[in-house]
Structure formats: structure tokens, C-alpha cells
Design a protein around this motif. Sequence first.
Motif: not given
Length: 280
Positions: A1-9, A216-224
Motif C-alpha cells: 500500500m503506497g504512502n498516499q493511500s495509507l495517509a488517506r486511510l 472487516i470494515q477495511y475489507i468492506k470499504k475496499r470492496r465498495l
Amino acid sequence: MGNQSLARLYMENLDVRVTSMGYNQVWTDWRELDYTPDFNKFYLICDGEGWLKIGDSEFRPKPGQWFLMPHGVKQSYSYTSGPRYTKYWCHFTARIGDRNLFDLIQTPLYVDTKNDSEAIRLFRELLDSDAAASISGPLLVKSAMLRLVSYYIEHAVSSEVSLHRSTEPEPLEQVISYIQSSYRHNLTITDLAEKAHLHPNYFIRVFKRQFGISPIQYIKKRRLEEAKLLLVTTNLPLSEIGERIGISDISYLSRIFKESTGFSPTAYRMTFNSHQTVSP
């Protein structure tokens, strides 16, 4: 996971709370040495002279400079022989899970606003929100504080976000990368915990403490997120989109999609697909 994506999370799960704020000239006894606060501080210097020490770095801030004094870092401050500081200031916490935002994202200790009127406006907005007598006053304060944090980060961080080296423990980094590449498959807590070499219950606590969201919330978020992208960039039927994101039960997908976005998948496609229009 890139820094930009992680920072947005991190930003998506940021919780801010303001403990005190003000605009004033500092008192003649404005001086404290070698203390470690359990909150962050912003100082926007408007006029005057003084001295700050943050960790091992010493500063004599100038008007127009906006300083961050982070939680958990040894600090000192003092007036000097010249005119005392006049400044906007606030004390606040900014947490993702139980971590301080500024322990996760690397920022300089100050930005030069070049007397940008927007910076002053944002501090004024915070003070005005605190003075509001309406029932929504606390929400206005939180909203204003988020805008202050956003301004500081946008002006302090380059387009490529830097994270502290210890931000993401290696086992969790492996788990995040695995979810990113495998969210289409049936992922279980047991599988993820094994990749992190942790007991499942402890893994859930560590993950949420680190990212402010459960696995689980993170997996659902990524799928949506992927479902939204496919709905507006393809003509795939919902059944095929469900297969691609790992949710084969279309009724369940429709339900959680609407809970998350306020739209059914069909309405979302009609509203946000640039090649289609829909009445409000």
C-alpha cells in the motif's frame, strides 16, 4: 500500500478534539521549560518576539509562521526582551485509533503562511465556532479544527506524503498489501491474523489501534470503493461486479452499498456516470 493511500486511510479515520484556544498577547510570565504535553499545539504568530524549543530544535518564530508543537515531544517556550508575542493558538488532539496523527505523518514543525489571510480566517472561524451558543457548536468547532489541520498538512507536506518509519509495523504492512491484492477472495480474520503472526483477537485490536478501523470494515470499504469505480466506468451488470469484488450475494451488496453511499447501485451509476443523467 503506497504512502498516499495509507495517509488517506488515516485522514478518513481522524478524530480531532479541541481542549482550548485563543487569540491574545502572551503574559509577562509566559515561560515554561522542558515539559511534555499530552496534546498538540498550534501557534500562529501575528506579532512580537519569543523563543520555542521543540525536541532538540530551537526557534525564534517570526510573524506569519505557524508552528506545530506535537503531543509527546519535550518542549520549552519563553518571552524575550522584545515585544511579547501576539498569536492565535489552540491545544488539540488528533488521533487515528489511539495514535497521534503527527506520530504517523511526517511534517515540518512550522510553515510560513506568508501572512495568508486564509490562515487567519481559519483560526477566527475556530474561535467564532467556540463562541456559538447553538446546539451544533461542538460540531462547528470540530469542523473548524479539521480545516485547520487540513491547511497545515497541505502546506507542510509535499505531494509525496512521508510516513514515519515506525508507522506501520511490518506484519500489518503485509496484511494491508494482502487485502489490497486479495479483497476479491473470501478473507477471514484467521487468515489475516496468521499473516501478521498474531492471535485473531489481538490482531483485531492491533489493526484498529493502528488504522482506526477494524479489518472487516477495511475489507468492506475496499470492496465498495471498487464497486463504485466499476459502476461509473463500465456497463457490467451488478452480478458481475459482485463477483469481481468478492460479494456474490447481490441483495447483500445492494444493501451495504446503499448504507454506505445513500444510493442503490443503479441510482449511483445513473447519478455519477458522466455519460448518463438523472433527475434529482
